[in-house]
Scaffold this active site. Sequence first.
Site, PDB file in Angstrom:
ATOM      1  N   ASP A 144       0.855  -1.182   0.000  1.00  0.00           N
ATOM      2  CA  ASP A 144       0.000   0.000   0.000  1.00  0.00           C
ATOM      3  C   ASP A 144       0.897   1.240   0.000  1.00  0.00           C
ATOM      4  OD1 ASP A 144      -2.334   1.582   0.298  1.00  0.00           O
ATOM      5  OD2 ASP A 144      -2.004   1.666   2.458  1.00  0.00           O
ATOM      6  N   THR A 146      -0.294   4.871   1.211  1.00  0.00           N
ATOM      7  CA  THR A 146      -0.563   5.731   2.359  1.00  0.00           C
ATOM      8  C   THR A 146      -0.451   4.957   3.668  1.00  0.00           C
ATOM      9  OG1 THR A 146      -2.084   6.997   0.982  1.00  0.00           O
ATOM     10  CG2 THR A 146      -2.224   7.332   3.363  1.00  0.00           C
ATOM     11  N   GLU A 233      -8.890  14.031   6.955  1.00  0.00           N
ATOM     12  CA  GLU A 233      -9.940  14.913   7.461  1.00  0.00           C
ATOM     13  C   GLU A 233      -9.413  15.809   8.578  1.00  0.00           C
ATOM     14  OE1 GLU A 233     -13.284  12.419   8.515  1.00  0.00           O
ATOM     15  OE2 GLU A 233     -14.166  12.813   6.543  1.00  0.00           O
ATOM     16  N   LYS A 298     -16.941  16.661  -0.743  1.00  0.00           N
ATOM     17  CA  LYS A 298     -15.510  16.624  -1.039  1.00  0.00           C
ATOM     18  C   LYS A 298     -15.145  15.217  -1.507  1.00  0.00           C
ATOM     19  CE  LYS A 298     -13.182  15.376   3.315  1.00  0.00           C
ATOM     20  NZ  LYS A 298     -14.163  15.317   4.373  1.00  0.00           N
ATOM     21  N   ASP A 551      -1.341  -1.103   6.014  1.00  0.00           N
ATOM     22  CA  ASP A 551      -1.547  -0.610   7.381  1.00  0.00           C
ATOM     23  C   ASP A 551      -3.009  -0.416   7.751  1.00  0.00           C
ATOM     24  OD1 ASP A 551      -1.811   1.659   5.596  1.00  0.00           O
ATOM     25  OD2 ASP A 551      -1.739   2.919   7.389  1.00  0.00           O
TER      26      ASP A 551
END
Length: 851
Positions: A144, A146, A233, A298, A551
């Site tokens: 992954d 991020t 966020e 968003k 993660d």
Amino acid sequence: METKMALNYQGKSQKRSAVEKSINAFLIVYLFILLTKAAVCTTLKYVWQSTPYNDEPWYNQKTQKERETLKVLKMFTDFLSFMVLFNFIIPVSMYVTVEMQKFLGSFFISWDKDFYDEEINEGALVNTSDLNEELGQVDYVFTDKTGTLTENSMEFIECCIDGHKYKGVTQEADGLSQTDGPLPYFDKADKNREELFLRALCLCHTVEIKTNDAVDGATESAELTYMSSSPDEIALVKGAKKYGFTFVGIRNGHMRVENQRKEIEEYELLHTLNFDSVRRRMSVIVKTQSGDILLFCKGADSAVFPRVQNHEIELTKAHVERNAMDGYRTLCVAFKEIAPDDYEKINRQLIEAKMALQDREEKMEKVFDDIETNMNLIGATAVEDKLQDQAAETIEALHAAGLKVWVLTGDKMETAKSTCYACRLFQTSTELLELTTKTIEESERKEDRLHELLIEYRKKLLHEFPKSTRSLKKAWTEHQEYGLIIDGSTLSLILNSSQDSGSNNYKSIFLQICMKCTAVLCCRMAPLQKAQIVRMVKNLKGSPITLSIGDGANDVSMILESHVGIGIKGKEGRQAARNSDYSVPKFKHLKKLLLAHGHLYYVRIAHLVQYFFYKNLCFILPQFLYQFFCGFSQQPLYDAAYLTMYNICFTSLPILAYSLLEQHINIDTLTSDPRLYMKISGNAMLQLGPFLYWTFLAAFEGTVFFFGTYFLFQTSSLEENAKVYGNWTFGTIVFTVLVFTVTLKLALDTRFWTWINHFVIWGSLAFYVFFSFFWGGIIWPFLKQQRMYFVFAQMLSSVSTWLAIVLLIFISLFPEILLIVLKNVRRRSARNPNLELPMLLSYKHIDSGYS
């Protein structure tokens, strides 16, 4: 079962290591050897007994019952008797030792101080010990982005509003009209649009507030702590706070925002349209104090741009693409006003969808899709997620070790691409092949354009890497490196193509391209698509070993699908760590986990498996040869105590200590020179060649044990008083040579000596001698016959026996000693004299300066 984690959950697959499969294959071979030995001895017994004198000698007359017994039944009984006699060739105790080695060996990962992370105050965790050796056999690494390659610690960098760029911290008293940051010359958007954008950031999220008990009043925003399942966020809410708009929490269903004038604004939260991996956006519907109803949305640019006015896109799109090229994570922000009548209809539809008993998810998705249309684009945000420490060095080491690294991420292509360059997945010299929506949408028919690109890329790669017997891993360093970029929508087109399943099949061509590329980037991936990619590679010809590392909960599917799953103890919870086989605090720890621990685990257990089959064949071959000299009467060569104790006491501890402590190459050397990992790839030490070597070595030594002792017994007398040794002395001499030879063979293979190795090796030999004296030195009352009484002591009273034992041990080990000497001479005369590494006989030879 409606949570995001449950919907993206991939059922657990049975994970078995390549070593276990090799053990089963070897076991079938040895079972065949056992059946063959029993069949040969049974056949030869009746050939021998075809002569009347041999069948019924004068000193051993048959009973009437024996004469009347059916010959077929007697043959079957004799066959089973030989099976029992030779059954020790099957190393049953090996399974116990292997399980002990795996369980005890797994503690070395947990105890490794290099895996300890001070930030979270934790180290590595082993959730399963069955796959330790698989860490040394990995071919593909799926990671992954991020939180795995990056820190997942988001920082708000900049934003754009109506095409105007904002960067730096403003003076809160004057709002956004002045910039006190490093770039003070940007044009400004309208003041109302600026405030609308910041309100959108403060309202469109699922952030919760944790207040400090020591602070009075919720408006003391300096003491507020933001909590959310998504670090993005929190970064956006903190970014809005820098510019004077502070989210101060939810009270009685109303979201409270402190504006630049320190006034509290309240918005009634009517509905939250949660984010999901298909829509790639989230929205909230709120009601202002004046009664206006607003929708703030968003999401990813690809999910928001099609739902806003076309004339609003161009200016913002340029900023988004530039930020993505810089490696920032981008989100677009939009809004629309909802008339009261329209809201009544929307509210009714949402309630009906939520209350539906059937197809609830599909109905809610359709309602969300209808609501999030005809919006007005306000702007976009850029958030930075920094690379983890030593992420680039780790990927470089994995590439040098011959592993293919694939990055599977849900991020935008430009962002992921920039990160891949930063972490050195792609080099500046790497030629990138793109299979993305952009490259395919150039044509009216996407499938035709996709087919053209696939054929074009395959021709290019086949021309660069022609079919040959040489390893593709070696070819990477000698040819142009290629990297592939593909997005989720194109992957869906490939996997769900309507083409025939012939040679031009999209999937097969795509796999051919992937196999020729040194690195692959898959962006805009849904969690289940990640698992599909892993499964597709697992099913390639040759069944390559795959490893997935991630993660978050969205990585659980690919972690469960791959052969080895590794979870990062990150900031997105512990779902990945709990569902993984191993968990580590940082991505950088993967380097030592594979190159050092994985390498050593594989070498240790591979040697353990080969050694067990070897020593059991050495043990039983003399028993088989003995039948040719005892009329195939099923007479055992060894005493029952020796048969029982051989695998349990005399030879078990040395190999267990070896399989736990052996370091044939120093750990620092393994981590600093990743190319050594290639020497054991492809299950090199458990292939047919090494197996045959160990088998023939055991056959040679077993033959030496038996016939060496047999020739010794050709002398009329071995004792000074002219007494002749019996059959139990014969068997004891063979067994003594056997125990010393197989134990000293392990001592020759040991490169890393500790006090434990010395204790178990020399201690096992001493225990054998002590036990033999003890077992034959006392008349045991529970034995009906004392056939071993004083045999061992009497045997050692003969000088000839001493000489024979020493000589037979030397002859048995001579081929091994000769090979070690020759390899040492060859290594010292090699082109690279500085690298003097002890080599195992089953190591692969690679053309990289190592021998």
